[in-house]
Scaffold this active site. Structure first.
Site, PDB file in Angstrom:
ATOM      1  N   TYR A  67       0.856  -1.181   0.000  1.00  0.00           N
ATOM      2  CA  TYR A  67       0.000   0.000   0.000  1.00  0.00           C
ATOM      3  C   TYR A  67       0.887   1.223   0.000  1.00  0.00           C
ATOM      4  O   TYR A  67       1.805   1.330   0.827  1.00  0.00           O
ATOM      5  CB  TYR A  67      -0.886  -0.010   1.245  1.00  0.00           C
ATOM      6  CG  TYR A  67      -1.780   1.203   1.369  1.00  0.00           C
ATOM      7  CD1 TYR A  67      -2.918   1.344   0.570  1.00  0.00           C
ATOM      8  CD2 TYR A  67      -1.503   2.205   2.297  1.00  0.00           C
ATOM      9  CE1 TYR A  67      -3.741   2.454   0.695  1.00  0.00           C
ATOM     10  CE2 TYR A  67      -2.327   3.312   2.431  1.00  0.00           C
ATOM     11  CZ  TYR A  67      -3.451   3.429   1.621  1.00  0.00           C
ATOM     12  OH  TYR A  67      -4.260   4.527   1.751  1.00  0.00           O
TER      13      TYR A  67
ATOM     14  N   ASP B  44       9.480   2.627  -0.523  1.00  0.00           N
ATOM     15  CA  ASP B  44       8.461   3.304   0.273  1.00  0.00           C
ATOM     16  C   ASP B  44       8.763   2.969   1.736  1.00  0.00           C
ATOM     17  O   ASP B  44       8.368   1.921   2.251  1.00  0.00           O
ATOM     18  CB  ASP B  44       7.067   2.820  -0.137  1.00  0.00           C
ATOM     19  CG  ASP B  44       5.980   3.476   0.702  1.00  0.00           C
ATOM     20  OD1 ASP B  44       6.310   4.091   1.742  1.00  0.00           O
ATOM     21  OD2 ASP B  44       4.792   3.363   0.336  1.00  0.00           O
TER      22      ASP B  44
ATOM     23  N   LYS C 174       5.162   9.345   8.525  1.00  0.00           N
ATOM     24  CA  LYS C 174       5.037   8.836   9.898  1.00  0.00           C
ATOM     25  C   LYS C 174       6.119   9.365  10.840  1.00  0.00           C
ATOM     26  O   LYS C 174       6.054  10.504  11.268  1.00  0.00           O
ATOM     27  CB  LYS C 174       4.941   7.316   9.881  1.00  0.00           C
ATOM     28  CG  LYS C 174       3.717   6.837   9.060  1.00  0.00           C
ATOM     29  CD  LYS C 174       3.381   5.401   9.271  1.00  0.00           C
ATOM     30  CE  LYS C 174       2.339   4.881   8.305  1.00  0.00           C
ATOM     31  NZ  LYS C 174       0.949   4.990   8.741  1.00  0.00           N
TER      32      LYS C 174
HETATM   33  N1  HOZ Z   1      -3.099   3.342   6.124  1.00  0.00           N
HETATM   34  C1  HOZ Z   1      -2.739   3.442   7.498  1.00  0.00           C
HETATM   35  C2  HOZ Z   1      -2.201   2.165   8.023  1.00  0.00           C
HETATM   36  N2  HOZ Z   1      -1.440   1.400   7.169  1.00  0.00           N
HETATM   37  C3  HOZ Z   1      -3.924   3.805   8.346  1.00  0.00           C
HETATM   38  C4  HOZ Z   1      -3.995   5.238   8.593  1.00  0.00           C
HETATM   39  C5  HOZ Z   1      -5.066   5.625   9.591  1.00  0.00           C
HETATM   40  O1  HOZ Z   1      -6.174   5.127   9.543  1.00  0.00           O
HETATM   41  O2  HOZ Z   1      -4.789   6.446  10.434  1.00  0.00           O
END
Ligand code: HOZ
Length: 433
Positions: free
Chosen positions: A146, A241, A269
């Protein structure tokens, strides 16, 4: 002991009236485990409190950024100090240079960096850059990886897309994904085949060095090096990534831990210390393609935001200090070893893994199954058992990612006592599952 979530339920009802699905990011809605989400009121150190006043040991940590724990005093002080001096200027600041220098000092593959506001922006821009730099159109991604929600990347994606079991999203025209090729993660033959067919059209390969949006799948030995070799051989860029793995697998990310030299790196992050930041970065020659140094346009009103820069800077300075990173990594290893032990005592098959300060585990449908890819994750993960485990852990004050297809995170604030409490809870839960 049964804890109550009545206030959370009330608040979530209200949220659903004004927010689609009651949330601003799908996995937070707990569809992967059923029931309704806990509405969080406060976080401090290793803990979060919900609206009913229940305390949880938190292994989500805002999905990774909070490597120092919630509301770390140094981060809070830096943000507070900066807020009093202004929250955004829309003009360059020394803080951006300082954070850039800090990242470059820590991540071996990076010579220049552009700050943006999210991981999605980072990956989207890195791919534009790969296309601009090579003059080619096609990109390769891996199923179950992802990279945010940009149109061209919403193909066999992980994270919320995997959790909700969605087909590729409506609203993404076929023309925008026409140049996206997909291979199975950890399968060298699959990507060799794509290069054999499309080699001279491929601008870049984007990969999560650890596939951490379909659970937690480590690269097989030699796999990342094979990607490096193939991309070099065909004149395509290798894009790591590291939104999740950056500053978490090691202070230098996955590239630092495993000695692979990507052309471009995407960050998010931890780099923002809990504030909204992303970045794309890489070799100077490539980054010089970005406007105004070069012709590839990309911009943002809040990019390089001073609050985010100071939060990121303090966070990165901390994990470089003393032996703190190793301490977090040791706790992560202890938690994972403990989970394996507890599961084996209960004769429940799991596959657990960790790297640095990140971890993950799957409940397997049967002993002996091995998850190495998205196809095997979907086939072997026992999501129903995970959902029961998740809620029983919540009952005992432990908050894990509400989906089998997400990773877990550790912070400097987690103590050995927290790990012991977590394992005691897991032992009690697994003996009843
Ligand atoms: N896509 C994020 C985890 N892989 C989640 C982000 C969120 O919901 O804060």
């Amino acid at each position: 002991m049964t804890i109550t979530h009545s206030r959370s339920h009330e608040l979530f009802e209200a949220a659903q009236r004004v927010l689609p699905g009651g949330v601003n990011s799908p996995v937070r809605a707990f569809r992967g485990v059923g029931g309704s989400p806990l509405m969080i009121e406060r976080g401090e150190g290793a803990y979060m409190w919900d609206a009913d006043g229940n305390r949880y040991i938190d292994y989500v940590l805002s999905w990774g950024p909070l490597i120092l724990g919630h509301a770390h005093p140094a981060v809070v002080a830096a943000i507070t100090r900066q807020a009093a001096r202004g929250t955004s200027y829309g003009a360059p600041t020394e803080l951006e240079t300082q954070l850039a220098e800090q990242v470059i000092a820590m991540m071996p593959g990076i010579e220049q960096i552009r700050f943006v506001n999210s991981g999605t922006e980072a990956t989207m821009s890195a791919l534009r850059l790969a296309r601009a730099y090579t003059g080619r159109s096609k990109i390769i991604k891996f199923s179950g990886c992802y990279h945010g929600h940009a149109d061209m990347l919403l193909v066999q994606a992980g994270s919320g897309v995997a959790t909700l079991g969605l087909p590729d999203s409506p609203g993404v025209p076929a023309s925008t994904t026409a140049h996206t090729l997909v291979a199975e993660y950890n399968d060298v033959a699959a990507i060799e085949a794509l290069f054999a067919e499309h080699g001279s059209d491929i601008a870049g390969v984007i990969v999560e060095p650890i596939a951490a949006n379909m659970g937690f799948v480590l690269p097989q030995p030699g796999y990342l090096q094979a990607l490096r070799d193939l991309t070099r051989q065909h004149g395509a860029l290798l894009i790591f990534d590291e939104v999740m793995t950056g500053f978490r697998v090691s202070p230098g990310g996955a590239q630092g831990a495993w000695g692979i030299d990507p052309d471009l790196t995407c960050l998010g992050k931890v780099i923002g210390g809990g504030l909204p930041v992303g970045a794309y970065a890489g070799k100077r020659a490539m980054m010089q393609t970005v406007a105004p140094a070069g012709p590839m346009y990309q911009a943002g009103t809040l990019s390089g935001n001073p609050l985010a820069m100071v939060a990121g800077l303090v966070t990165l300075q901390h994990i470089q200090q003393a032996d703190w990173f190793n301490q977090i990594a040791k706790r992560t290893a202890a938690l994972v070893a403990g989970m394996e032990q507890v599961a084996s005592e209960a004769s429940i098959p799991i596959q657990a893994g960790h790297a640095g300060t990140m971890f993950g585990f799957y409940f397997l449908k049967e002993a002996g199954q091995a998850i190495t890819s998205y196809a095997t994750a979907r086939a072997y993960a026992h999501t129903e058992r995970f959902a029961r485990f998740f809620w029983a852990m919540i009952e005992r004050g432990v908050y894990m990612a509400p989906s089998q297809f997400e990773a877990g995170f550790m912070s400097l604030a987690h103590s050995q006592e927290d790990i012991d409490m977590t394992l005691a809870a897991a032992r009690a839960v697994l003996s009843e599952l």
